[in-house]
Write a protein that holds these residues in place. Structure first.
Motif, short mmCIF file in Angstrom:
data_model
loop_
_atom_site.label_atom_id
_atom_site.label_comp_id
_atom_site.label_asym_id
_atom_site.label_seq_id
_atom_site.Cartn_x
_atom_site.Cartn_y
_atom_site.Cartn_z
N SER A 1 0.83 -1.21 0.00
CA SER A 1 0.00 0.00 0.00
C SER A 1 0.86 1.25 0.00
N LYS A 2 1.93 1.23 0.81
CA LYS A 2 2.83 2.39 0.87
C LYS A 2 3.51 2.62 -0.48
N CYS A 3 3.97 1.55 -1.12
CA CYS A 3 4.65 1.67 -2.41
C CYS A 3 3.68 2.11 -3.51
N MET A 4 2.43 1.65 -3.42
CA MET A 4 1.44 2.07 -4.41
C MET A 4 1.20 3.57 -4.32
N ARG A 5 1.11 4.08 -3.09
CA ARG A 5 0.92 5.53 -2.90
C ARG A 5 2.14 6.30 -3.38
N LYS A 6 3.32 5.74 -3.18
CA LYS A 6 4.57 6.44 -3.50
C LYS A 6 4.88 6.41 -5.00
N TYR A 7 4.68 5.23 -5.65
CA TYR A 7 5.12 5.08 -7.02
C TYR A 7 4.00 5.11 -8.05
N GLY A 8 2.75 4.88 -7.62
CA GLY A 8 1.62 4.95 -8.53
C GLY A 8 1.71 3.98 -9.69
N LYS A 9 1.64 4.49 -10.91
CA LYS A 9 1.65 3.64 -12.11
C LYS A 9 2.95 2.85 -12.24
N ASP A 10 4.03 3.41 -11.76
CA ASP A 10 5.30 2.69 -11.82
C ASP A 10 5.24 1.40 -11.00
N TRP A 11 4.52 1.43 -9.89
CA TRP A 11 4.40 0.23 -9.07
C TRP A 11 3.56 -0.83 -9.78
N GLU A 12 2.54 -0.40 -10.51
CA GLU A 12 1.74 -1.33 -11.29
C GLU A 12 2.60 -2.01 -12.35
N GLU A 13 3.46 -1.23 -12.97
CA GLU A 13 4.35 -1.79 -13.98
C GLU A 13 5.35 -2.75 -13.35
N TYR A 14 5.83 -2.39 -12.18
CA TYR A 14 6.78 -3.24 -11.46
C TYR A 14 6.14 -4.58 -11.09
N LYS A 15 4.88 -4.56 -10.69
CA LYS A 15 4.19 -5.79 -10.33
C LYS A 15 4.00 -6.71 -11.53
N LYS A 16 3.94 -6.17 -12.72
CA LYS A 16 3.84 -7.00 -13.91
C LYS A 16 5.16 -7.73 -14.17
N ILE A 17 6.27 -7.05 -13.86
CA ILE A 17 7.59 -7.64 -14.06
C ILE A 17 7.91 -8.66 -12.97
N VAL A 18 7.55 -8.31 -11.72
CA VAL A 18 7.77 -9.21 -10.57
C VAL A 18 6.39 -9.50 -9.96
N PRO A 19 5.67 -10.50 -10.47
CA PRO A 19 4.27 -10.70 -10.06
C PRO A 19 4.08 -11.35 -8.68
N TRP A 20 5.08 -12.09 -8.19
CA TRP A 20 4.89 -12.82 -6.94
C TRP A 20 5.22 -11.97 -5.74
N ARG A 21 4.42 -12.11 -4.67
CA ARG A 21 4.59 -11.30 -3.47
C ARG A 21 5.71 -11.85 -2.57
N ILE A 22 5.59 -13.12 -2.14
CA ILE A 22 6.56 -13.70 -1.21
C ILE A 22 7.10 -15.03 -1.72
N ILE A 23 6.21 -15.95 -2.12
CA ILE A 23 6.63 -17.28 -2.55
C ILE A 23 6.47 -17.40 -4.07
N PRO A 24 7.57 -17.49 -4.81
CA PRO A 24 7.47 -17.58 -6.27
C PRO A 24 6.61 -18.74 -6.73
#
Length: 335
Positions: free
Chosen positions: A309-332
């Motif tokens: 949530s903090k990163c989404m507020r800080k980076y906005g669309k860039d964080w959405e793009e980052y999540k597409k590149i690295v989709p897994w949260r903790i366990i790949p």
């Protein structure tokens, strides 16, 4: 061991008092103050109980004679709770020896594992300064109670159990648990070292191979190496280690059949004739001895969600793009 209840009570009272002290003192923080004091982003909601719990001031400090200025939050995060955790483990080893005249491999293994975890935190202290607890959370009852009461007394429950029920693991049991601990520690330390080096010294040749994406705010997000496999891969290593802290307790649970106390002529200790057996209690104790694994999973997922949530507020669309590149949260491949 004999004063366990009194020590728990004292630590909880100190935690309540400290949380109240920093809450009241936080109202002296004014914009542009010369002391550079700062309120935590989520700690001044106006709800008195919530703000007291979560912490109004980001890094409350006090100046003490001889010691000078003390950052209360950093001190509590890394000193009394972690030292207390290991001191309790050692006290439980002493109790097992006093009661049975010997010390089992299981309690030694757990204490060594947990001591490694604690001393690693001390050795890598600079990297702790980049964690969410330090950079984002205020210091209130949540951290005060967690550092002074929860960590030492809850995290040491496995050793406390083994002080009463002296379980022996044998060669293969020791090897298996050690392998799990080694895997978790390798992931945890390697990932954290990689991130810390990237943040503090991007020219370090050990991280020169890492790829990253640059955000509109100028920040760089790693998209390869450990951090390209999952956005919080260090949490996976942390959780794997938590299993090594609990597995030496086996299928926990015991019953105590009391008997009269006898004086051991060899050791000089007064040793009870209590017989500790599992019986019908076998398995029931796992709710306590394996609580750490379940609690730690909830803690890490909750922390990961807050960080997202903090990163989404800080980076906005860039964080959405980052999540597409690295989709897994903790366990790949799983979460």
């Amino acid at each position: 061991w004999d004063n366990y209840t009194q020590i728990v009570t004292a630590n909880m009272l100190i935690a309540f008092t400290l949380a109240t002290f920093v809450y009241i003192r936080s109202f002296s923080v004014k914009p542009g103050n010369t002391d550079k004091r700062e309120l935590a982003a989520g700690g001044h909601s106006g709800n008195m109980l919530y703000d007291w719990f979560i912490g109004r001031e980001l890094n409350p400090r006090v100046t003490l004679p001889i010691f000078g200025e003390i950052d209360i939050k950093v001190f509590c995060e890394l000193r009394p709770g972690l030292f207390g955790w290991i001191l309790l483990d050692v006290a439980f080893i002493a109790h097992q020896y006093k009661t049975y005249g010997h010390v089992t491999d299981s309690i030694i293994l757990i204490t060594c594992f947990q001591a490694l975890y604690v001393f690693d935190s001390f050795y890598m202290e600079p990297s702790m300064l980049t964690t969410m607890d330090i950079t984002t959370d205020g210091f209130g009852f949540m951290l005060s109670f967690g550092d002074l009461a929860w960590v030492p007394f809850i995290y040491s429950l496995q050793a406390r159990y083994l002080a009463v029920y002296p379980l022996s693991l044998g060669l293969y049991g020791n090897a298996g648990v050690l392998a799990i601990l080694s895997l978790g520690y390798y992931i945890f330390r390697s990932a954290n070292n990689q991130k810390n080096r990237f943040r503090t010294d991007p020219s370090d040749p050990r991280i020169a191979h890492l790829k990253y994406m640059e955000t509109a705010s100028g920040s760089k997000l790693i998209i390869s190496g450990w951090w390209g496999t999952a956005r919080h891969i260090n949490y996976l290593g942390d959780w794997i280690m938590s299993w090594a802290f609990c597995l030496p307790t086996g299928v926990a649970g015991y019953l105590v059949h009391s008997g009269p106390a006898l004086l051991d002529g060899e050791t000089g200790f007064s040793r009870g004739t209590d017989r500790v057996v599992q019986g019908d209690a076998r398995g029931w104790g796992m709710a306590i001895s394996y609580f750490y694994v379940i609690y730690f999973a909830i803690l890490l997922i909750h922390r990961e969600r807050r960080d997202e949530s903090k990163c989404m507020r800080k980076y906005g669309k860039d964080w959405e793009e980052y999540k597409k590149i690295v989709p897994w949260r903790i366990i790949p491949g799983v979460y």
